[in-house]
Design an enzyme around this catalytic site. Structure first.
Site, mmCIF file in Angstrom:
data_model
loop_
_atom_site.group_PDB
_atom_site.id
_atom_site.type_symbol
_atom_site.label_atom_id
_atom_site.label_comp_id
_atom_site.label_asym_id
_atom_site.label_seq_id
_atom_site.Cartn_x
_atom_site.Cartn_y
_atom_site.Cartn_z
ATOM 1 N N SER A 158 55.732 -3.183 31.578
ATOM 2 C CA SER A 158 55.606 -1.864 30.961
ATOM 3 C C SER A 158 54.391 -1.845 30.060
ATOM 4 O O SER A 158 53.963 -2.881 29.533
ATOM 5 C CB SER A 158 56.859 -1.564 30.133
ATOM 6 N N TYR A 184 61.430 -5.418 22.953
ATOM 7 C CA TYR A 184 61.093 -4.936 24.297
ATOM 8 C C TYR A 184 59.669 -5.330 24.660
ATOM 9 O O TYR A 184 59.405 -5.853 25.753
ATOM 10 C CB TYR A 184 61.250 -3.417 24.340
#
Length: 309
Positions: A158, A184
């Protein structure tokens, strides 16, 4: 090294990029394929004639998706296997049960910005799910990937990786206050570094690994963030699920990726290396493709697995 470009882009769908590709006789595993872009990636692979296994936690949901994929593609070779990436025994059991060669492994499953949580082994939940479980799976399936040669590993990362490098001295937030977005980001950086080092280590087995940013897509991944991810992506940059699966399908199937590994793609094209967060969905941080960081992460990850794994 020239960045790899393709005829596809932001608006391309998974069906677009696999059109005309025949993978009959090839075998694929897609993790997290009971919904979202994992399901659409599996559908695209099945449409090429490949034998596809959906590796999922929820077997009932996986079976429903498998039946739908068979109905829409006509491919009867769609299977379901149980896999819980936060449980390394489950990962080991999946790998041990695999028989024969494996040609495509799509490390798709993930969790985003979840509340603070740890596995039974004390690993931070996002690092455990997004990176360590997939690391254990890929290394456990290495023999199957090497069996026929020219296997591909596709790793979903990501743009969130730009939130944090791997913090080597505090992977599990033992000292830092837990921050869901930093956790994350760290896990997504680890995903890219895995692709870099897997390609280097497994070059003699003709295995390549590439990482990607699928785009901003509203799926179950956003369940911890109110269903809208970071909430900072303009509406015109939101993709459909079918578009979100395109880059995964491209890296798994396209002849353009033959022999190409250790790279990071966005919108079906290789991204530029950047030294600052750009505020866009494009670009890969230099620390995320650094070969020294990649080797260090591999060694660290091996040390976090149970002995003999």
């Amino acid at each position: 090294m020239t960045a790899l470009t393709t005829p596809f882009g932001f608006s391309s769908t998974a069906a677009d990029v696999v059109d005309g590709i025949d993978l009959t006789g090839r075998r694929a595993v897609v993790t997290g394929a009971s919904s979202g872009i994992g399901a659409e990636t599996a559908r695209a692979l099945a449409a090429t004639g490949a034998e596809v296994t959906l590796a999922v936690r929820d077997l009932a949901a996986g079976e429903r998706v498998a039946k739908d994929i068979t109905a829409t593609t006509g491919n009867e070779l769609v299977h379901v296997g149980r896999l819980d990436l936060t449980d390394l025994d489950s990962v080991a059991a999946f790998a041990a049960a695999w028989q024969g060669p494996l040609h495509i492994l799509v490390n798709n499953a993930g969790v985003m910005a979840c509340p603070e949580q740890y596995t039974d082994q004390g690993r931070e939940w996002q690092f455990a799910t997004n990176h360590l479980g997939h690391f254990a799976l890929a290394t456990g399936l290495h023999g199957a990937l090497a069996a026929d040669g020219n296997a591909r590993v596709v790793v979903l990362s990501s743009t969130g990786h730009q939130q944090s490098p791997v913090v080597w001295d505090d992977i599990d937030f033992d000292f830092r206050p837990y921050d869901p977005w930093l956790a994350y980001g760290q896990s997504k950086t680890a995903n890219i570094l895995f692709a870099v080092e897997a390609t280097r280590r497994w070059a003699g087995d003709h295995i390549t690994a590439n990482a990607l940013m699928p785009g901003a897509i509203y799926t179950n991944l956003q369940r911890h963030t109110g269903g809208r991810g970071s909430g900072k992506v303009p509406a015109e940059l939101i993709k459909s699920v079918e578009q979100g699966a395109a880059t995964s399908a491209l890296l798994a199937t396209s002849p353009l990726l033959e022999g190409i590994g250790g790279r990071y793609f966005v919108d079906c094209n290789e991204a530029d290396v950047v030294d600052r967060r750009s505020g866009t969905l494009h670009g890969v941080a230099r620390y995320a493709v650094d070969p020294d960081n990649a080797r260090r992460l591999w060694t660290l990850s091996e040390g976090l697995l149970p002995k003999g794994a």
